[in-house]
Design a protein around this motif. Sequence first.
Motif, PDB file in Angstrom:
ATOM      1  N   ARG A 145      82.722  -1.031 -69.047  1.00 18.07           N
ATOM      2  CA  ARG A 145      82.874  -1.132 -70.501  1.00 18.07           C
ATOM      3  C   ARG A 145      84.346  -1.226 -70.877  1.00 18.07           C
ATOM      4  O   ARG A 145      84.732  -1.992 -71.770  1.00 18.07           O
ATOM      5  CB  ARG A 145      82.224   0.069 -71.193  1.00 18.07           C
ATOM      6  CG  ARG A 145      82.295   0.001 -72.712  1.00 18.07           C
ATOM      7  CD  ARG A 145      81.696   1.241 -73.352  1.00 18.07           C
ATOM      8  NE  ARG A 145      80.252   1.306 -73.128  1.00 18.07           N
ATOM      9  CZ  ARG A 145      79.504   2.316 -73.558  1.00 18.07           C
ATOM     10  NH1 ARG A 145      80.072   3.340 -74.193  1.00 18.07           N
ATOM     11  NH2 ARG A 145      78.202   2.314 -73.345  1.00 18.07           N
ATOM     12  N   ALA A 146      85.188  -0.442 -70.187  1.00 13.51           N
ATOM     13  CA  ALA A 146      86.623  -0.496 -70.455  1.00 13.51           C
ATOM     14  C   ALA A 146      87.185  -1.889 -70.151  1.00 13.51           C
ATOM     15  O   ALA A 146      87.979  -2.433 -70.925  1.00 13.51           O
ATOM     16  CB  ALA A 146      87.347   0.557 -69.614  1.00 13.51           C
ATOM     17  N   LEU A 147      86.766  -2.462 -69.033  1.00  9.82           N
ATOM     18  CA  LEU A 147      87.220  -3.817 -68.690  1.00  9.82           C
ATOM     19  C   LEU A 147      86.809  -4.825 -69.756  1.00  9.82           C
ATOM     20  O   LEU A 147      87.579  -5.715 -70.122  1.00  9.82           O
ATOM     21  CB  LEU A 147      86.651  -4.227 -67.327  1.00  9.82           C
ATOM     22  CG  LEU A 147      87.293  -3.565 -66.103  1.00  9.82           C
ATOM     23  CD1 LEU A 147      86.436  -3.805 -64.864  1.00  9.82           C
ATOM     24  CD2 LEU A 147      88.706  -4.098 -65.883  1.00  9.82           C
ATOM     25  N   ARG A 148      85.590  -4.657 -70.266  1.00 12.14           N
ATOM     26  CA  ARG A 148      85.101  -5.571 -71.299  1.00 12.14           C
ATOM     27  C   ARG A 148      85.925  -5.444 -72.571  1.00 12.14           C
ATOM     28  O   ARG A 148      86.252  -6.443 -73.209  1.00 12.14           O
ATOM     29  CB  ARG A 148      83.627  -5.279 -71.577  1.00 12.14           C
ATOM     30  CG  ARG A 148      82.982  -6.254 -72.548  1.00 12.14           C
ATOM     31  CD  ARG A 148      82.933  -7.640 -71.973  1.00 12.14           C
ATOM     32  NE  ARG A 148      82.178  -8.544 -72.837  1.00 12.14           N
ATOM     33  CZ  ARG A 148      82.385  -9.847 -72.915  1.00 12.14           C
ATOM     34  NH1 ARG A 148      83.353 -10.406 -72.175  1.00 12.14           N
ATOM     35  NH2 ARG A 148      81.653 -10.602 -73.698  1.00 12.14           N
ATOM     36  N   HIS A 149      86.286  -4.223 -72.943  1.00 10.07           N
ATOM     37  CA  HIS A 149      87.134  -4.020 -74.120  1.00 10.07           C
ATOM     38  C   HIS A 149      88.473  -4.733 -73.948  1.00 10.07           C
ATOM     39  O   HIS A 149      88.958  -5.405 -74.865  1.00 10.07           O
ATOM     40  CB  HIS A 149      87.385  -2.523 -74.348  1.00 10.07           C
ATOM     41  CG  HIS A 149      86.204  -1.761 -74.865  1.00 10.07           C
ATOM     42  ND1 HIS A 149      85.340  -2.267 -75.808  1.00 10.07           N
ATOM     43  CD2 HIS A 149      85.766  -0.504 -74.584  1.00 10.07           C
ATOM     44  CE1 HIS A 149      84.411  -1.362 -76.092  1.00 10.07           C
ATOM     45  NE2 HIS A 149      84.639  -0.303 -75.353  1.00 10.07           N
ATOM     46  N   ILE A 150      89.079  -4.573 -72.781  1.00  6.84           N
ATOM     47  CA  ILE A 150      90.374  -5.209 -72.522  1.00  6.84           C
ATOM     48  C   ILE A 150      90.245  -6.727 -72.585  1.00  6.84           C
ATOM     49  O   ILE A 150      91.096  -7.418 -73.164  1.00  6.84           O
ATOM     50  CB  ILE A 150      90.935  -4.746 -71.157  1.00  6.84           C
ATOM     51  CG1 ILE A 150      91.263  -3.254 -71.204  1.00  6.84           C
ATOM     52  CG2 ILE A 150      92.179  -5.545 -70.779  1.00  6.84           C
ATOM     53  CD1 ILE A 150      91.630  -2.656 -69.860  1.00  6.84           C
ATOM     54  N   GLU A 151      89.183  -7.249 -71.992  1.00 12.06           N
ATOM     55  CA  GLU A 151      88.963  -8.697 -72.015  1.00 12.06           C
ATOM     56  C   GLU A 151      88.780  -9.223 -73.433  1.00 12.06           C
ATOM     57  O   GLU A 151      89.098 -10.374 -73.730  1.00 12.06           O
ATOM     58  CB  GLU A 151      87.747  -9.039 -71.157  1.00 12.06           C
ATOM     59  CG  GLU A 151      87.994  -8.863 -69.657  1.00 12.06           C
ATOM     60  CD  GLU A 151      86.702  -8.833 -68.847  1.00 12.06           C
ATOM     61  OE1 GLU A 151      85.610  -8.931 -69.463  1.00 12.06           O
ATOM     62  OE2 GLU A 151      86.784  -8.716 -67.615  1.00 12.06           O
TER      63      GLU A 151
ATOM     64  N   GLU B 236      91.762   0.755 -61.237  1.00 11.84           N
ATOM     65  CA  GLU B 236      90.400   0.416 -61.652  1.00 11.84           C
ATOM     66  C   GLU B 236      90.370  -0.757 -62.623  1.00 11.84           C
ATOM     67  O   GLU B 236      89.429  -1.560 -62.618  1.00 11.84           O
ATOM     68  CB  GLU B 236      89.746   1.634 -62.298  1.00 11.84           C
ATOM     69  CG  GLU B 236      89.424   2.753 -61.325  1.00 11.84           C
ATOM     70  CD  GLU B 236      88.780   3.933 -62.012  1.00 11.84           C
ATOM     71  OE1 GLU B 236      87.638   4.259 -61.665  1.00 11.84           O
ATOM     72  OE2 GLU B 236      89.412   4.513 -62.921  1.00 11.84           O
ATOM     73  N   MET B 237      91.389  -0.866 -63.478  1.00  9.10           N
ATOM     74  CA  MET B 237      91.433  -1.952 -64.471  1.00  9.10           C
ATOM     75  C   MET B 237      92.054  -3.227 -63.919  1.00  9.10           C
ATOM     76  O   MET B 237      92.151  -4.224 -64.619  1.00  9.10           O
ATOM     77  CB  MET B 237      92.232  -1.492 -65.708  1.00  9.10           C
ATOM     78  CG  MET B 237      91.591  -0.362 -66.503  1.00  9.10           C
ATOM     79  SD  MET B 237      89.933  -0.739 -67.117  1.00  9.10           S
ATOM     80  CE  MET B 237      88.934   0.284 -66.020  1.00  9.10           C
ATOM     81  N   GLY B 238      92.482  -3.202 -62.669  1.00 10.66           N
ATOM     82  CA  GLY B 238      93.107  -4.385 -62.083  1.00 10.66           C
ATOM     83  C   GLY B 238      94.417  -4.745 -62.751  1.00 10.66           C
ATOM     84  O   GLY B 238      94.745  -5.926 -62.924  1.00 10.66           O
ATOM     85  N   CYS B 239      95.202  -3.732 -63.119  1.00 11.84           N
ATOM     86  CA  CYS B 239      96.469  -3.968 -63.820  1.00 11.84           C
ATOM     87  C   CYS B 239      97.519  -4.562 -62.888  1.00 11.84           C
ATOM     88  O   CYS B 239      97.553  -4.264 -61.693  1.00 11.84           O
ATOM     89  CB  CYS B 239      96.994  -2.673 -64.430  1.00 11.84           C
ATOM     90  SG  CYS B 239      95.976  -2.056 -65.793  1.00 11.84           S
ATOM     91  N   ASP B 240      98.381  -5.390 -63.457  1.00 14.98           N
ATOM     92  CA  ASP B 240      99.473  -5.998 -62.694  1.00 14.98           C
ATOM     93  C   ASP B 240     100.592  -5.004 -62.426  1.00 14.98           C
ATOM     94  O   ASP B 240     101.366  -5.178 -61.487  1.00 14.98           O
ATOM     95  CB  ASP B 240     100.042  -7.200 -63.449  1.00 14.98           C
ATOM     96  CG  ASP B 240      99.001  -8.272 -63.704  1.00 14.98           C
ATOM     97  OD1 ASP B 240      98.212  -8.569 -62.776  1.00 14.98           O
ATOM     98  OD2 ASP B 240      98.950  -8.814 -64.824  1.00 14.98           O
ATOM     99  N   ALA B 241     100.703  -3.988 -63.281  1.00  8.02           N
ATOM    100  CA  ALA B 241     101.771  -2.996 -63.120  1.00  8.02           C
ATOM    101  C   ALA B 241     101.445  -1.768 -63.952  1.00  8.02           C
ATOM    102  O   ALA B 241     100.630  -1.820 -64.882  1.00  8.02           O
ATOM    103  CB  ALA B 241     103.120  -3.572 -63.542  1.00  8.02           C
ATOM    104  N   LEU B 242     102.106  -0.669 -63.602  1.00  7.49           N
ATOM    105  CA  LEU B 242     102.029   0.571 -64.374  1.00  7.49           C
ATOM    106  C   LEU B 242     103.404   0.789 -64.988  1.00  7.49           C
ATOM    107  O   LEU B 242     104.403   0.888 -64.274  1.00  7.49           O
ATOM    108  CB  LEU B 242     101.637   1.736 -63.470  1.00  7.49           C
ATOM    109  CG  LEU B 242     101.272   3.076 -64.118  1.00  7.49           C
ATOM    110  CD1 LEU B 242     100.516   3.944 -63.110  1.00  7.49           C
ATOM    111  CD2 LEU B 242     102.483   3.845 -64.633  1.00  7.49           C
TER     112      LEU B 242
END
Length: 242
Positions: free
Chosen positions: A118-124, A152-158
Amino acid sequence: MTRPRFNRILLKLSGEALMGQGQQSIDPDAVAGLAGEIAAAKAHGHELCLVVGGGNIFRGVAAAAKGFDRASADYMGMLATVMNALALQNALEKAGVDTRVQSAIPMASVSEPYIRRRALRHIEKGRIVLFAAGTGNPYFTTDTAAALRAAEMGCDALFKGTSVDGVYTADPKIDKSAKRYDHLSYTKVLGDDLKVMDAAAVALCRDNNIPIVIFNIREPGNLAKVLAGGGVATIVQNEEKA
């Protein structure tokens, strides 16, 4: 060596960033300023999610040192992060940014439960997701929660927003001769015990090849600059790149 422009990033903020220069646990003006910085970065096309600490309200480790049961103290600290996330959500919504708060400790009246898909969908869909309550477990810091959610979100960086513009050889507020690092390897951070993030967070980023970018969040406009590859910051990444 210039820093790349990252698309999807997780922004880690300390709870103290919400205090501003005063003594209030949550300063509305400071929160509004942070929201403006985040909204400006969002307007440049970045996908964003956030983790905010709770140290401005309650710090579990400090409380445990004074006699609190460590697990109970950590849970109290997690609840403080929910308050901070709701404060930031309110300010971001006022700035015209669509958001969702997801808590690792279920509290349906004020937030969604943390559900990865659900979090991934929100970001998308272009929303900013604020991850609250750490990992939902005691003995883990919000730094570790940030590294976990970034993976978990597949982020490019923190990106870690602090009150200084990077990592130094010593505390620049005390030692005026301290030198700032432009680039560091995960190995050096862990081996020299540099206080970038806690060791578990750094190791998690290393194992998932997630660069850590440390910058000054208090400087107006700096978040957007650093996200675009400019500004002043320190990047921690694999040795062949550092």
